[in-house]
Design an enzyme around this catalytic site. Structure first.
Site, PDB file in Angstrom:
ATOM      1  N   GLY A  14      31.274   1.499  16.783  1.00 37.93           N
ATOM      2  CA  GLY A  14      31.146   0.061  16.488  1.00 37.93           C
ATOM      3  C   GLY A  14      29.742  -0.433  16.778  1.00 37.93           C
ATOM      4  O   GLY A  14      29.099  -1.101  15.960  1.00 37.93           O
ATOM      5  N   LYS A  15      29.243  -0.054  17.962  1.00 38.46           N
ATOM      6  CA  LYS A  15      27.878  -0.455  18.339  1.00 38.46           C
ATOM      7  C   LYS A  15      26.869   0.164  17.383  1.00 38.46           C
ATOM      8  O   LYS A  15      25.925  -0.496  16.944  1.00 38.46           O
ATOM      9  CB  LYS A  15      27.541   0.065  19.744  1.00 38.46           C
ATOM     10  CG  LYS A  15      28.171  -0.672  20.878  1.00 38.46           C
ATOM     11  CD  LYS A  15      27.601  -0.054  22.157  1.00 38.46           C
ATOM     12  CE  LYS A  15      28.162  -0.658  23.398  1.00 38.46           C
ATOM     13  NZ  LYS A  15      27.541  -0.069  24.592  1.00 38.46           N
TER      14      LYS A  15
ATOM     15  N   ASP B 223      23.707  -1.896  26.973  1.00 38.86           N
ATOM     16  CA  ASP B 223      24.877  -2.020  27.823  1.00 38.86           C
ATOM     17  C   ASP B 223      25.381  -3.434  27.630  1.00 38.86           C
ATOM     18  O   ASP B 223      24.602  -4.381  27.583  1.00 38.86           O
ATOM     19  CB  ASP B 223      24.550  -1.739  29.289  1.00 38.86           C
ATOM     20  CG  ASP B 223      25.827  -1.461  30.069  1.00 38.86           C
ATOM     21  OD1 ASP B 223      26.592  -0.568  29.667  1.00 38.86           O
ATOM     22  OD2 ASP B 223      26.083  -2.166  31.064  1.00 38.86           O
TER      23      ASP B 223
ATOM     24  N   ASP C  42      36.923  -7.954  20.301  1.00 42.51           N
ATOM     25  CA  ASP C  42      36.685  -8.886  19.181  1.00 42.51           C
ATOM     26  C   ASP C  42      37.926  -9.669  18.727  1.00 42.51           C
ATOM     27  O   ASP C  42      37.822 -10.870  18.476  1.00 42.51           O
ATOM     28  CB  ASP C  42      36.077  -8.144  17.979  1.00 42.51           C
ATOM     29  CG  ASP C  42      34.590  -7.866  18.156  1.00 42.51           C
ATOM     30  OD1 ASP C  42      33.968  -8.462  19.062  1.00 42.51           O
ATOM     31  OD2 ASP C  42      34.041  -7.055  17.383  1.00 42.51           O
TER      32      ASP C  42
ATOM     33  N   LYS D 120      28.975 -11.260  11.898  1.00 40.48           N
ATOM     34  CA  LYS D 120      28.884 -10.854  13.309  1.00 40.48           C
ATOM     35  C   LYS D 120      27.452 -10.459  13.647  1.00 40.48           C
ATOM     36  O   LYS D 120      26.951 -10.775  14.722  1.00 40.48           O
ATOM     37  CB  LYS D 120      29.855  -9.695  13.618  1.00 40.48           C
ATOM     38  CG  LYS D 120      29.786  -9.293  15.102  1.00 40.48           C
ATOM     39  CD  LYS D 120      30.762  -8.227  15.545  1.00 40.48           C
ATOM     40  CE  LYS D 120      30.533  -7.908  17.032  1.00 40.48           C
ATOM     41  NZ  LYS D 120      31.320  -6.777  17.538  1.00 40.48           N
TER      42      LYS D 120
HETATM   43  P1  IMP Z   1      29.312  -0.194  27.356  1.00 41.72           P
HETATM   44  O1  IMP Z   1      28.191  -1.105  26.921  1.00 41.72           O
HETATM   45  O2  IMP Z   1      29.296   1.115  26.657  1.00 41.72           O
HETATM   46  O3  IMP Z   1      29.440  -0.112  28.852  1.00 41.72           O
HETATM   47  O4  IMP Z   1      30.677  -0.849  26.828  1.00 41.72           O
HETATM   48  C1  IMP Z   1      30.831  -2.212  26.744  1.00 41.72           C
HETATM   49  C2  IMP Z   1      32.273  -2.574  26.438  1.00 41.72           C
HETATM   50  O5  IMP Z   1      32.293  -4.002  26.297  1.00 41.72           O
HETATM   51  C3  IMP Z   1      32.777  -2.017  25.096  1.00 41.72           C
HETATM   52  O6  IMP Z   1      33.429  -0.795  25.225  1.00 41.72           O
HETATM   53  C4  IMP Z   1      33.748  -3.136  24.671  1.00 41.72           C
HETATM   54  O7  IMP Z   1      34.978  -2.986  25.331  1.00 41.72           O
HETATM   55  C5  IMP Z   1      33.073  -4.387  25.203  1.00 41.72           C
HETATM   56  N1  IMP Z   1      32.170  -4.925  24.155  1.00 41.72           N
HETATM   57  C6  IMP Z   1      30.813  -4.861  24.123  1.00 41.72           C
HETATM   58  N2  IMP Z   1      30.347  -5.410  23.000  1.00 41.72           N
HETATM   59  C7  IMP Z   1      31.427  -5.817  22.306  1.00 41.72           C
HETATM   60  C8  IMP Z   1      31.576  -6.445  21.042  1.00 41.72           C
HETATM   61  O8  IMP Z   1      30.617  -6.715  20.288  1.00 41.72           O
HETATM   62  N3  IMP Z   1      32.836  -6.713  20.679  1.00 41.72           N
HETATM   63  C9  IMP Z   1      33.925  -6.421  21.451  1.00 41.72           C
HETATM   64  N4  IMP Z   1      33.845  -5.811  22.606  1.00 41.72           N
HETATM   65  C10 IMP Z   1      32.598  -5.513  23.052  1.00 41.72           C
END
Ligand code: IMP
Length: 199
Positions: A12-13, A70, A156, A176
């Site tokens: 997703g990222k 992050d 989301d 988005k």
């Molecule tokens: P990390 O940055 O890999 O530690 O993970 C951040 C977590 O925050 C993700 O796994 C999601 O659960 C949540 N998160 C971060 N950005 C989003 C977004 O754009 N939409 C929904 N959840 C998000």
């Protein structure tokens, strides 16, 4: 063409980062594409520390300029949780995004609404010479008790943008990518990347 490593395994990222930075005159690489497989423990006490840990580790392993983010969700009624623990916020082993949303809602049950919340994102850019640069973004909204929408990922479907009347998962990818916390941080990082590419 210069190469920029995007240090994430979250699809997703990755697609958001590719959509927003894809027009820069550099090749965006994934760790998989260049055979770099490392696990980085997110032991930092802030988004910036965790982003820097990831960016620096992948930069050293690949000898390429590396971007890592992050991010997390902070809910006011839960004193900022899940925050840095957003990706692992569930008592279940091998929990899914849906499990994490369900757990969050179970903690909010009975608390007065609106459940104000914000997404936060810090991006770190690590260079092989040891330098690290940062950019931040945030997006405010509220958590709602029922899921709406099927786009995006993570929290989301339960994150409402009150001024638009829809959840983050009801937005198109393009929408988005104009207003999310990650979009804001990526727009802030763009001039840093342009300086690197132009220098
Ligand atoms: P990390 O940055 O890999 O530690 O993970 C951040 C977590 O925050 C993700 O796994 C999601 O659960 C949540 N998160 C971060 N950005 C989003 C977004 O754009 N939409 C929904 N959840 C998000």
């Amino acid at each position: 063409m210069p190469e920029l490593l995007i240090a994430t395994s979250n699809p997703g990222k990755l697609s958001e980062i590719q959509a927003i930075l894809g027009d820069l005159p550099c090749q965006l690489l994934t760790p998989d594409a260049i055979g770099v497989q490392i696990e980085v423990d997110e032991t930092g006490h802030s988004y910036a520390e965790n982003a820097a840990l990831k960016a620096r580790a992948f930069c050293q392993a690949s000898n390429r300029v590396t971007l890592a983010d992050d991010s997390g969700l902070e809910v006011e009624a839960l004193d900022g949780l899940p925050g840095l623990r957003s990706a692992r916020f569930s008592p279940l082993p091998n929990a899914s995004d849906a499990d994490r949303r369900g757990y969050l809602l179970s903690l909010l049950k009975g608390k007065p609404r609106p459940w104000k919340a914000r997404f936060r994102c810090t991006i770190a850019l690590a260079y092989p010479d040891g330098r690290c640069q940062f950019a931040e973004g945030e997006c405010t909204g509220e958590i709602i008790p029922e899921e709406r929408g099927s786009h995006g990922f993570g929290y989301d479907p339960i994150f409402l943008l009150p001024e638009l009347g829809c959840t983050m998962a009801e937005l198109t990818d393009q929408q988005k990518n104009r207003l999310s916390h990650r979009a804001m941080a990526l727009q802030a990082v763009r001039p840093l990347l342009e300086a690197w590419l132009g220098g």
